[in-house]
Design an enzyme around this catalytic site. Sequence first.
Site, PDB file in Angstrom:
ATOM      1  N   GLY A 249      48.627  21.074  33.208  1.00 38.81           N
ATOM      2  CA  GLY A 249      49.307  19.824  32.920  1.00 38.81           C
ATOM      3  C   GLY A 249      49.686  18.960  34.109  1.00 38.81           C
ATOM      4  N   GLU A 291      46.962  27.168  34.453  1.00 36.05           N
ATOM      5  CA  GLU A 291      45.712  26.673  33.875  1.00 36.05           C
ATOM      6  C   GLU A 291      45.456  25.208  34.200  1.00 36.05           C
ATOM      7  OE1 GLU A 291      45.608  29.422  29.847  1.00 36.05           O
ATOM      8  OE2 GLU A 291      46.529  27.448  29.767  1.00 36.05           O
ATOM      9  N   GLY A 293      43.474  21.910  34.749  1.00 37.69           N
ATOM     10  CA  GLY A 293      42.147  21.380  34.419  1.00 37.69           C
ATOM     11  C   GLY A 293      41.942  20.067  35.141  1.00 37.69           C
ATOM     12  N   CYS A 362      29.541  -1.309  20.517  1.00 36.10           N
ATOM     13  CA  CYS A 362      29.838  -2.317  19.512  1.00 36.10           C
ATOM     14  C   CYS A 362      31.246  -2.097  18.974  1.00 36.10           C
ATOM     15  CB  CYS A 362      28.805  -2.205  18.397  1.00 36.10           C
ATOM     16  SG  CYS A 362      28.737  -3.694  17.461  1.00 36.10           S
ATOM     17  N   GLU A 363      32.223  -2.441  19.785  1.00 34.57           N
ATOM     18  CA  GLU A 363      33.618  -2.122  19.477  1.00 34.57           C
ATOM     19  C   GLU A 363      34.488  -2.927  20.443  1.00 34.57           C
ATOM     20  OE1 GLU A 363      34.008   1.106  17.571  1.00 34.57           O
ATOM     21  OE2 GLU A 363      36.170   1.110  17.681  1.00 34.57           O
ATOM     22  N   TYR A 391      38.016  15.112  31.535  1.00 36.78           N
ATOM     23  CA  TYR A 391      38.055  14.563  30.176  1.00 36.78           C
ATOM     24  C   TYR A 391      37.248  13.271  30.030  1.00 36.78           C
ATOM     25  CZ  TYR A 391      41.838  17.961  30.075  1.00 36.78           C
ATOM     26  OH  TYR A 391      42.572  19.108  30.193  1.00 36.78           O
TER      27      TYR A 391
HETATM   28  N1  LLP Z   1      45.923  24.951  29.078  1.00 37.09           N
HETATM   29  C1  LLP Z   1      45.983  24.562  27.804  1.00 37.09           C
HETATM   30  C2  LLP Z   1      46.364  25.510  26.782  1.00 37.09           C
HETATM   31  C3  LLP Z   1      45.686  23.233  27.455  1.00 37.09           C
HETATM   32  O1  LLP Z   1      45.780  22.848  26.186  1.00 37.09           O
HETATM   33  C4  LLP Z   1      45.286  22.326  28.461  1.00 37.09           C
HETATM   34  C5  LLP Z   1      44.934  20.959  28.122  1.00 37.09           C
HETATM   35  C6  LLP Z   1      45.217  22.793  29.787  1.00 37.09           C
HETATM   36  C7  LLP Z   1      45.557  24.118  30.061  1.00 37.09           C
HETATM   37  C8  LLP Z   1      44.810  21.915  30.932  1.00 37.09           C
HETATM   38  O2  LLP Z   1      45.676  20.850  31.115  1.00 37.09           O
HETATM   39  P1  LLP Z   1      45.476  19.874  32.361  1.00 37.09           P
HETATM   40  O3  LLP Z   1      45.792  20.636  33.622  1.00 37.09           O
HETATM   41  O4  LLP Z   1      44.063  19.406  32.347  1.00 37.09           O
HETATM   42  O5  LLP Z   1      46.428  18.766  32.106  1.00 37.09           O
HETATM   43  N2  LLP Z   1      41.971  14.822  26.643  1.00 37.09           N
HETATM   44  C9  LLP Z   1      43.261  14.559  27.237  1.00 37.09           C
HETATM   45  C10 LLP Z   1      43.852  15.816  27.813  1.00 37.09           C
HETATM   46  C11 LLP Z   1      43.979  16.912  26.805  1.00 37.09           C
HETATM   47  C12 LLP Z   1      44.540  18.162  27.404  1.00 37.09           C
HETATM   48  C13 LLP Z   1      44.376  19.285  26.461  1.00 37.09           C
HETATM   49  N3  LLP Z   1      44.859  20.528  26.940  1.00 37.09           N
HETATM   50  C14 LLP Z   1      43.118  13.470  28.285  1.00 37.09           C
HETATM   51  O6  LLP Z   1      42.019  12.959  28.466  1.00 37.09           O
HETATM   52  O7  LLP Z   1      44.105  13.080  28.918  1.00 37.09           O
END
Ligand code: LLP
Length: 433
Positions: A249, A291, A293, A362-363, A391
Amino acid sequence: MYMHDYMKVNSEGHLVIGGCDTTELAKEYKTPLYVMDEDRIRDNMRQYKNSIDKFYSGNGRALYASKAFSAVYMYKIAAEEGLGVDVVSGGELYTALKAGFDPSKIVFHGNNKSYDEIHMALNAGVGRLVVDGEGELEKIDAICKELDKKAEILIRVKPGVDAHTHQFISTGQIDCKFGFAIENGEAYEFIKKAMTFDTVQIKGLHCHIGSQIFLFEPFKCCAEVMMNFYAELKAELGLTLPELNLGGGFGIKYVESDTPVSYEGYIEAVSDIIKGICEENELPIPFIYMEPGRSIVGDAGTTLYTVGTIKDIAHVRKYVSIDGGLGDNPRYILYGSEYDAVLANRATDTPEETVTVCGKCCESGDIIIENCHLPKAQSGDIVAVMSTGAYNYSMASNYNRIPRPPVVMVSNGKSKVIIKRETYDDIIKNDIL
Ligand code: LLP
């Protein structure tokens, strides 16, 4: 006109990433094109790993949350850097296994895993399953009996922490489809039930409060709530959990005004909280997982587009159309996300106007950047949109049957395709002719 510090501009005024002139990349691979800086990805991974070593005696593991960008090559990098990975579907798991990723370092999530997905995970020897709903224990139990295995699980809980982020990407509060709430006793009851299954071993709990978070406070609060709950479980149920997964997060810089937290500072603060509560309650210090991402791949990615039609609507706005759009970056239309860009072929030119960079779908909401300050863009200019590594590819679609762009990895002046551009034949490959 914001660009990251790790990027350069050469004597011709061209944006350079990973030692590669982006205008040359655009010529060689065509646009739209995702460019990923491999060294930046590795540096981001090392920050997590080194901080756990420094502040938590190495008693933990960073898992790359591969939903941010899942590709065979990414799992290979994660393996080389000593990270584990988090997967959330059979497809991500399949990709990781194809990359030869050590299954014991894979953590499998999901609020509605299918029987087949759980079977695939246990059969492959996935390290931890994160159990996230009623009914899942029964499925795991049946599969374990069939495979003659015992599952090592984490249980997902909702700590009830408000992460101050977009409501669609915040997950720690009670009104959320993920996990079991602590505050209403749901988590406690589910843990008690899980303890009765002899096919599962509860290794710990998992929490994740949301994404693109810029504050320390919710993370610290979350660690505190979790550890106090560990103390309660020990006192009430005699259950001592050896592991704790704190989720991801961490926010990244999309635009100049964004202020990400330092990952080192986060780990230091959270380590202190965990150790303090363990000491007070005579709990063993848990092995932690994190975690990340977005913060691994987000700022390492840049999308290159070519400018086409320009429409200057007097007293309204100027639209600069590029050759991609919501198919390769749906984040504006989904979350109203902000981005910034430079003109890659004129990276030192002074911004002169404020325009809306829009796509070709087209949006009407197919916008990449509203109010982007750029030099006067002309047809043929290359727009480089910053921070598209997370993402974007992973949420890309074929809306309007537009093929997905390729992904090129750059490092030390060299580039290589890690995901090919889709062709029109790829687009119709599942149609019955
Ligand atoms: N762990 C779990 C259980 C999660 O659900 C997520 C993200 C992460 C780790 C990784 O989170 P990060 O470090 O990437 O913030 N599509 C959205 C983001 C959705 C995140 C979903 N879960 C966007 O484009 O902002």
